[in-house]
Design a protein around this motif. Structure first.
Motif, short mmCIF file in Angstrom:
data_model
loop_
_atom_site.label_atom_id
_atom_site.label_comp_id
_atom_site.label_asym_id
_atom_site.label_seq_id
_atom_site.Cartn_x
_atom_site.Cartn_y
_atom_site.Cartn_z
N ALA A 145 36.39 -9.44 -32.63
CA ALA A 145 36.42 -10.62 -33.49
C ALA A 145 35.48 -11.70 -32.97
CB ALA A 145 37.86 -11.15 -33.59
N ARG A 146 35.35 -11.81 -31.67
CA ARG A 146 34.46 -12.83 -31.08
C ARG A 146 33.00 -12.53 -31.40
NH1 ARG A 146 31.17 -13.18 -26.91
NH2 ARG A 146 31.79 -11.16 -25.98
N VAL A 147 32.58 -11.26 -31.30
CA VAL A 147 31.16 -10.94 -31.43
C VAL A 147 30.73 -10.70 -32.88
CG1 VAL A 147 31.09 -10.00 -29.10
CG2 VAL A 147 31.41 -8.44 -31.03
N VAL A 148 31.69 -10.68 -33.81
CA VAL A 148 31.37 -10.53 -35.24
C VAL A 148 31.36 -11.91 -35.90
CG1 VAL A 148 32.20 -9.63 -37.45
CG2 VAL A 148 32.18 -8.16 -35.43
N ARG A 149 30.40 -12.17 -36.72
CA ARG A 149 30.28 -13.47 -37.39
C ARG A 149 31.43 -13.70 -38.36
NH1 ARG A 149 29.25 -12.55 -42.55
NH2 ARG A 149 28.06 -10.68 -43.18
N PRO A 150 31.75 -14.96 -38.68
CA PRO A 150 32.75 -15.23 -39.72
C PRO A 150 32.37 -14.55 -41.03
CG PRO A 150 32.26 -17.23 -38.52
CD PRO A 150 31.28 -16.19 -38.03
N GLY A 151 33.34 -13.88 -41.63
CA GLY A 151 33.08 -13.11 -42.85
C GLY A 151 32.61 -11.70 -42.60
N GLY A 152 32.36 -11.35 -41.32
CA GLY A 152 31.94 -10.00 -40.98
C GLY A 152 33.09 -9.01 -41.04
N ARG A 153 32.77 -7.73 -40.89
CA ARG A 153 33.76 -6.67 -41.14
C ARG A 153 34.12 -5.91 -39.87
NH1 ARG A 153 28.81 -6.91 -43.38
NH2 ARG A 153 28.49 -4.66 -43.69
N LEU A 154 35.32 -5.36 -39.90
CA LEU A 154 35.80 -4.45 -38.86
C LEU A 154 36.29 -3.17 -39.51
CD1 LEU A 154 36.83 -3.85 -35.90
CD2 LEU A 154 39.02 -4.79 -36.66
N VAL A 155 35.92 -2.04 -38.92
CA VAL A 155 36.48 -0.74 -39.34
C VAL A 155 36.94 -0.01 -38.08
CG1 VAL A 155 36.03 1.49 -40.41
CG2 VAL A 155 35.05 -0.58 -41.41
N VAL A 156 38.22 0.34 -38.06
CA VAL A 156 38.81 1.10 -36.95
C VAL A 156 39.25 2.44 -37.50
CG1 VAL A 156 40.65 1.22 -35.23
CG2 VAL A 156 39.61 -0.98 -35.78
N CYS A 157 38.70 3.52 -36.96
CA CYS A 157 39.10 4.87 -37.37
C CYS A 157 39.80 5.51 -36.17
CB CYS A 157 37.88 5.67 -37.79
SG CYS A 157 38.25 7.23 -38.62
N GLU A 158 41.04 5.93 -36.38
CA GLU A 158 41.82 6.41 -35.24
C GLU A 158 42.85 7.43 -35.69
OE1 GLU A 158 42.19 7.38 -32.20
OE2 GLU A 158 41.49 5.41 -31.52
N PHE A 159 43.23 8.32 -34.77
CA PHE A 159 44.33 9.24 -35.07
C PHE A 159 45.57 8.44 -35.39
CE2 PHE A 159 41.60 11.91 -32.31
CZ PHE A 159 41.41 12.96 -33.19
#
Length: 241
Positions: A145-159
């Motif tokens: 969250a710190r290194v992604v700009r405001p409005g940026g996206r996160l995708v977590v793919c996990e078992f």
């Protein structure tokens, strides 16, 4: 590899996630890691990577952090589309193997809990099958969250956890009995896959992981099951604050 070697590797499966031991384990399997994953997942890992690519939806010129990138297989589809992709992994062995295969990718050795990047440096961050292995997954989510700009996206793919109890039981039988046998045939360090099984067993289900992502400062958290829930893909957006 003798029985003693397997036992020594199996001791890593106590889920203490001591960073140097986990990194060493992945260093050991780096050279055959991608081929082993193809076999153990029956090729499903390729479908999962395509799903992540679509979910991140990065445009040419955008900057994407691919965390726990291993040898860079997950980074290639982004880079090949003109996305400025940074593959980052804690295992120096994985990074060395990746650089030999794709010297054009800007690999970085880095700790997910203390990322070597500036605030807001990326438009998106993604991590596939690596968050389980981080010593402090919540700290890693906060760092992303710190290194992604405001409005940026996160995708977590996990078992994850199969919703259907009958399918879940069948999958658990494969995970605990079938997968270790196959791993002994195709992996250079089959005992490392005992760690994989234990880490999947201990990992939170889809709603629990969504709550942890939200607690780390991400908004609009949602998830989608892949392969009937064997894997879940969580998505979120970086808030303005």
């Amino acid at each position: 590899m003798g029985t003693g070697d397997v036992t020594a590797q199996r001791e890593l499966a106590d889920l203490s996630k001591r960073p140097q031991q986990v990194a060493a384990m992945f260093d050991d399997v780096a050279e055959r890691y991608d081929r082993t994953n193809d076999v153990l997942s029956a090729g499903q890992d390729r479908l999962w990577r395509r799903a992540v690519l679509r979910a991140v939806d990065a445009r040419p010129g955008e900057r994407v952090l691919d965390l726990a990138a291993g040898t860079g297989r997950s980074s290639e589809p982004f880079a090949d589309r003109g996305v400025l992709t940074v593959p980052c992994d804690f295992s120096a062995g994985m990074v060395r193997a990746g650089k030999r295969r794709r010297p054009d990718l800007g690999f970085v050795v880095g700790d997910a809990t203390r990322l070597p990047f500036a605030d807001g440096a990326f438009d998106a961050a993604t991590i596939s099958f690596g968050l389980r292995n981080v010593v402090d997954a919540d700290a890693a989510l906060r760092e992303m969250a710190r290194v992604v700009r405001p409005g940026g996206r996160l995708v977590v793919c996990e078992f994850s956890t199969l919703p259907n109890p009958l399918l879940r039981r069948a999958y658990e039988l494969y995970l605990h009995h079938g997968l270790p046998r196959v791993a002994r045939l195709v992996s250079s360090h089959a005992g490392a896959y005992g760690y994989l099984v234990d880490s999947i067993d201990a990992w939170p289900d889809q709603p629990a992981l969504a709550r942890r992502i939200a607690a780390a400062g991400w908004e609009q958290v949602s998830w989608k099951n892949l392969s009937l829930g064997v894997v879940a893909m969580h998505r979120a957006v970086r808030g303005a604050s």
